[in-house]
Motif scaffolding. Sequence first.
Motif, PDB file in Angstrom:
ATOM      1  N   HIS A  47     -46.460  -5.781   5.728  1.00 25.04           N
ATOM      2  CA  HIS A  47     -47.152  -4.920   5.040  1.00 25.04           C
ATOM      3  C   HIS A  47     -48.568  -5.431   4.721  1.00 25.04           C
ATOM      4  O   HIS A  47     -48.570  -6.667   4.479  1.00 25.04           O
ATOM      5  CB  HIS A  47     -46.685  -4.504   3.680  1.00 25.04           C
ATOM      6  CG  HIS A  47     -47.546  -3.237   3.198  1.00 25.04           C
ATOM      7  ND1 HIS A  47     -48.465  -3.561   2.278  1.00 25.04           N
ATOM      8  CD2 HIS A  47     -47.097  -1.965   2.943  1.00 25.04           C
ATOM      9  CE1 HIS A  47     -48.934  -2.424   2.042  1.00 25.04           C
ATOM     10  NE2 HIS A  47     -48.433  -1.268   2.595  1.00 25.04           N
ATOM     11  N   GLY A  97     -54.034   3.388   0.059  1.00 25.47           N
ATOM     12  CA  GLY A  97     -54.091   3.522  -1.589  1.00 25.47           C
ATOM     13  C   GLY A  97     -55.845   3.917  -2.020  1.00 25.47           C
ATOM     14  O   GLY A  97     -55.898   3.754  -2.920  1.00 25.47           O
ATOM     15  N   LYS A 109     -43.813  -0.198  -3.735  1.00 23.66           N
ATOM     16  CA  LYS A 109     -44.585  -1.152  -4.081  1.00 23.66           C
ATOM     17  C   LYS A 109     -43.798  -1.693  -5.574  1.00 23.66           C
ATOM     18  O   LYS A 109     -42.663  -1.667  -5.775  1.00 23.66           O
ATOM     19  CB  LYS A 109     -46.001  -0.802  -4.012  1.00 23.66           C
ATOM     20  CG  LYS A 109     -46.520  -0.233  -2.860  1.00 23.66           C
ATOM     21  CD  LYS A 109     -47.850  -0.315  -2.830  1.00 23.66           C
ATOM     22  CE  LYS A 109     -48.042   0.434  -1.305  1.00 23.66           C
ATOM     23  NZ  LYS A 109     -49.514   0.436  -1.002  1.00 23.66           N
ATOM     24  N   GLU A 146     -50.558   0.864   9.629  1.00 25.18           N
ATOM     25  CA  GLU A 146     -51.267   1.423   8.413  1.00 25.18           C
ATOM     26  C   GLU A 146     -52.644   1.039   8.312  1.00 25.18           C
ATOM     27  O   GLU A 146     -52.926  -0.288   8.094  1.00 25.18           O
ATOM     28  CB  GLU A 146     -50.602   0.946   7.212  1.00 25.18           C
ATOM     29  CG  GLU A 146     -49.139   1.377   7.040  1.00 25.18           C
ATOM     30  CD  GLU A 146     -48.436   1.218   5.827  1.00 25.18           C
ATOM     31  OE1 GLU A 146     -48.320   2.064   5.021  1.00 25.18           O
ATOM     32  OE2 GLU A 146     -48.437  -0.021   5.308  1.00 25.18           O
TER      33      GLU A 146
END
Length: 250
Positions: free
Chosen positions: A91, A169, A10, A163
Amino acid sequence: MKKFMIGNWKMNQSLSEINAFFNDLNLTGVNCETWIAPQALHLSTLLLKASGTNIKVGAQNISEEKSGAFTGEISPVALKDLGCSFSLIGHSERRSLFNESNAVLNKKVLLNQSLGLTSVFCVGEQLEERENGMTDAVLKHQIVEGLKNYPESALDQLIIAYEPVWAIGTGKVATPEQAEETHYGIRTVLVELFNRAGAQIPLLYGGSVKPANAEGLLSQENIDGALVGGASLKGEDFSKLSQIASKLSK
Ligand code: PGA
């Protein structure tokens, strides 16, 4: 199949942190696919650092255009020229923070493919969608739209990363059973789209993967590796993750 361990850095890592990462990295005996996607400004640095290792370097995002008047964008032609081999596409942070639609992502995947680059195409549901029993439908929609017109002859340039948005996160990881069940659903969609060849597309799990939970996830039949954010930033952790992926590779 060799398992994949892909680090998504990232917008993180200073140059000194990158040096520390490589000092701490130990890939002795590792034979899985080990890939890293640093921020675009660090691609050249990473290519230099990774030369002489098996690490492949790629981008976190590309433009859907080859070149031209698109200030600030990342050209996939330049990416290839530089010696990179892949890009993440779609993403969830690109989808939600930068409003990337399935149609735009489809253009990116097709362009990447036409240039000989591999796409790590990311899909995932929001927590609310999971709670409402919509996971499979949401993922199918993202896959069918994102991979529209994708040629069956180029499936070796395609990886899917599942994901769940609620696990990215957050420290909340899908259980191996939850992830496997969802991967099985994705596999079914890919076989519908690409016939038997669809069963060979690597399916990675992402969302709070770390050394402590990687083995349970990667041991599942339909989980071919992981896309890892936070735990990929430290050389020691990334080494452990790669060793786990390597141990489970066939
Ligand atoms: P995380 O990120 O491992 O920090 O949850 C995964 C990702 O966003 O690719």
